[in-house]
Design a protein around this motif. Structure first.
Motif, PDB file in Angstrom:
ATOM      1  N   ILE A 152       4.971  15.057   7.822  1.00 26.23           N
ATOM      2  CA  ILE A 152       6.043  15.423   6.891  1.00 26.23           C
ATOM      3  C   ILE A 152       6.763  14.176   6.387  1.00 26.23           C
ATOM      4  N   PHE A 153       7.155  13.292   7.303  1.00 22.55           N
ATOM      5  CA  PHE A 153       7.865  12.085   6.892  1.00 22.55           C
ATOM      6  C   PHE A 153       6.962  11.154   6.082  1.00 22.55           C
ATOM      7  N   SER A 154       5.711  11.022   6.478  1.00 24.91           N
ATOM      8  CA  SER A 154       4.805  10.125   5.759  1.00 24.91           C
ATOM      9  C   SER A 154       4.591  10.585   4.324  1.00 24.91           C
ATOM     10  N   HIS A 155       4.297  11.843   4.136  1.00 22.95           N
ATOM     11  CA  HIS A 155       4.010  12.328   2.787  1.00 22.95           C
ATOM     12  C   HIS A 155       5.270  12.496   1.944  1.00 22.95           C
ATOM     13  N   PHE A 156       6.404  12.725   2.599  1.00 23.28           N
ATOM     14  CA  PHE A 156       7.656  12.758   1.832  1.00 23.28           C
ATOM     15  C   PHE A 156       7.936  11.391   1.206  1.00 23.28           C
ATOM     16  N   PHE A 157       7.897  10.364   2.024  1.00 23.79           N
ATOM     17  CA  PHE A 157       8.146   9.021   1.490  1.00 23.79           C
ATOM     18  C   PHE A 157       6.982   8.558   0.611  1.00 23.79           C
ATOM     19  N   GLY A 158       5.767   9.011   0.905  1.00 27.56           N
ATOM     20  CA  GLY A 158       4.642   8.660   0.034  1.00 27.56           C
ATOM     21  C   GLY A 158       4.814   9.224  -1.362  1.00 27.56           C
ATOM     22  N   ALA A 159       5.175  10.508  -1.457  1.00 28.18           N
ATOM     23  CA  ALA A 159       5.408  11.112  -2.768  1.00 28.18           C
ATOM     24  C   ALA A 159       6.578  10.443  -3.488  1.00 28.18           C
ATOM     25  N   LEU A 160       7.618  10.092  -2.728  1.00 28.52           N
ATOM     26  CA  LEU A 160       8.784   9.445  -3.332  1.00 28.52           C
ATOM     27  C   LEU A 160       8.436   8.079  -3.904  1.00 28.52           C
ATOM     28  N   PHE A 161       7.800   7.227  -3.120  1.00 32.03           N
ATOM     29  CA  PHE A 161       7.538   5.865  -3.565  1.00 32.03           C
ATOM     30  C   PHE A 161       6.421   5.797  -4.611  1.00 32.03           C
ATOM     31  N   VAL A 162       5.431   6.676  -4.513  1.00 26.44           N
ATOM     32  CA  VAL A 162       4.397   6.687  -5.552  1.00 26.44           C
ATOM     33  C   VAL A 162       4.988   7.160  -6.879  1.00 26.44           C
ATOM     34  N   GLY A 163       5.872   8.143  -6.825  1.00 24.25           N
ATOM     35  CA  GLY A 163       6.549   8.570  -8.054  1.00 24.25           C
ATOM     36  C   GLY A 163       7.397   7.465  -8.656  1.00 24.25           C
ATOM     37  N   LEU A 164       8.104   6.727  -7.811  1.00 28.07           N
ATOM     38  CA  LEU A 164       8.888   5.602  -8.322  1.00 28.07           C
ATOM     39  C   LEU A 164       7.985   4.493  -8.854  1.00 28.07           C
ATOM     40  N   PHE A 165       6.839   4.300  -8.217  1.00 31.40           N
ATOM     41  CA  PHE A 165       5.884   3.297  -8.694  1.00 31.40           C
ATOM     42  C   PHE A 165       5.411   3.620 -10.117  1.00 31.40           C
ATOM     43  N   VAL A 166       5.148   4.893 -10.390  1.00 33.55           N
ATOM     44  CA  VAL A 166       4.674   5.280 -11.719  1.00 33.55           C
ATOM     45  C   VAL A 166       5.806   5.238 -12.745  1.00 33.55           C
ATOM     46  N   CYS A 167       6.975   5.681 -12.375  1.00 32.81           N
ATOM     47  CA  CYS A 167       8.081   5.795 -13.343  1.00 32.81           C
ATOM     48  C   CYS A 167       8.771   4.460 -13.624  1.00 32.81           C
ATOM     49  N   LEU A 168       8.914   3.625 -12.600  1.00 36.01           N
ATOM     50  CA  LEU A 168       9.664   2.378 -12.754  1.00 36.01           C
ATOM     51  C   LEU A 168       8.782   1.171 -13.006  1.00 36.01           C
ATOM     52  N   ASN A 169       7.464   1.378 -13.136  1.00 31.89           N
ATOM     53  CA  ASN A 169       6.526   0.301 -13.466  1.00 31.89           C
ATOM     54  C   ASN A 169       6.587  -0.846 -12.457  1.00 31.89           C
ATOM     55  N   TRP A 170       6.494  -0.499 -11.181  1.00 33.85           N
ATOM     56  CA  TRP A 170       6.467  -1.537 -10.157  1.00 33.85           C
ATOM     57  C   TRP A 170       5.142  -2.297 -10.198  1.00 33.85           C
TER      58      TRP A 170
END
Length: 206
Positions: A152-170
């Motif tokens: 639960i914790f791994s995929h929660f933070f995975g979905a969060l950071f991957v979404g930020l990676f796509v939206c914020l152009n990291w």
């Protein structure tokens, strides 16, 4: 008056007959009563090593009901967080070129190289998701609370950071960390649990 004072003090007074002693008229205190066994919070039959088999079965049933209540929360949460992480990864798979262009910015010299690198990691993540969903639906780690909490914790933070990676152009190099922490390690944990359950019989289903 002297006779009354003697009677009050408990002295004996003779009136032509046998001696009589004045008795106190104070009411006797009621005896202290022991608490009723019906008010006891835990029956004695459930305590100690002398508990009967029925009482032990009741304890086991109560613990199983508690585990059922925990799993009613962890299993849907695990499925939802894993699905959210999968959707975030699919956005990279189907939009790898634009994601790479936005991440590189003005320097587009190594576009093909970075795009192939990003696509390779994203497709490998999909394979890892297949491993985890297979373990989830076959029940390998479905009733392990610690493993469920980790997923639960791994995929929660995975979905969060991957979404930020796509939206914020990291930077694309940051996705390597997300791939390792939130895709590779959970899939490796699921594979180890599957091996332990199927080959070492650490958990047997009734």
């Amino acid at each position: 008056s002297k006779r009354r004072s003697h009677l009050a003090r408990g002295h004996t007074v003779r009136r032509g007959g046998p001696a009589r002693t004045a008795r106190s008229t104070r009411p006797a205190l009621p005896a202290r009563q022991a608490p009723s066994p019906a008010l006891s919070s835990t029956p004695r039959s459930l305590e100690g090593p002398f508990a009967s088999s029925e009482d032990r079965e009741k304890r086991v049933g109560a613990s199983e009901n508690t585990m059922g209540r925990v799993e009613d929360v962890t299993l849907p949460a695990r499925f939802l967080t894993t699905t959210a992480h999968l959707i975030a990864t699919l956005t990279i798979v189907y939009d790898a070129e634009d994601t790479t262009r936005r991440a590189l910015g003005s320097d587009q010299t190594d576009l093909a190289k970075w795009q192939s690198n990003l696509e390779g990691l994203a497709w490998t993540s999909l394979i890892f998701f297949a491993v985890e969903f297979a373990g989830m639906f076959t029940g390998v780690s479905l009733f392990m609370p610690t493993a469920n909490a980790y997923y639960i914790f791994s995929h929660f933070f995975g979905a969060l950071f991957v979404g930020l990676f796509v939206c914020l152009n990291w930077e694309i190099s940051s996705y390597h960390w997300f791939f390792t922490l939130f895709s590779f390690f959970p899939a490796l944990c699921e594979a180890c649990l599957a091996f332990a359950v199927t080959q070492m019989n650490i958990m047997q289903y009734k």
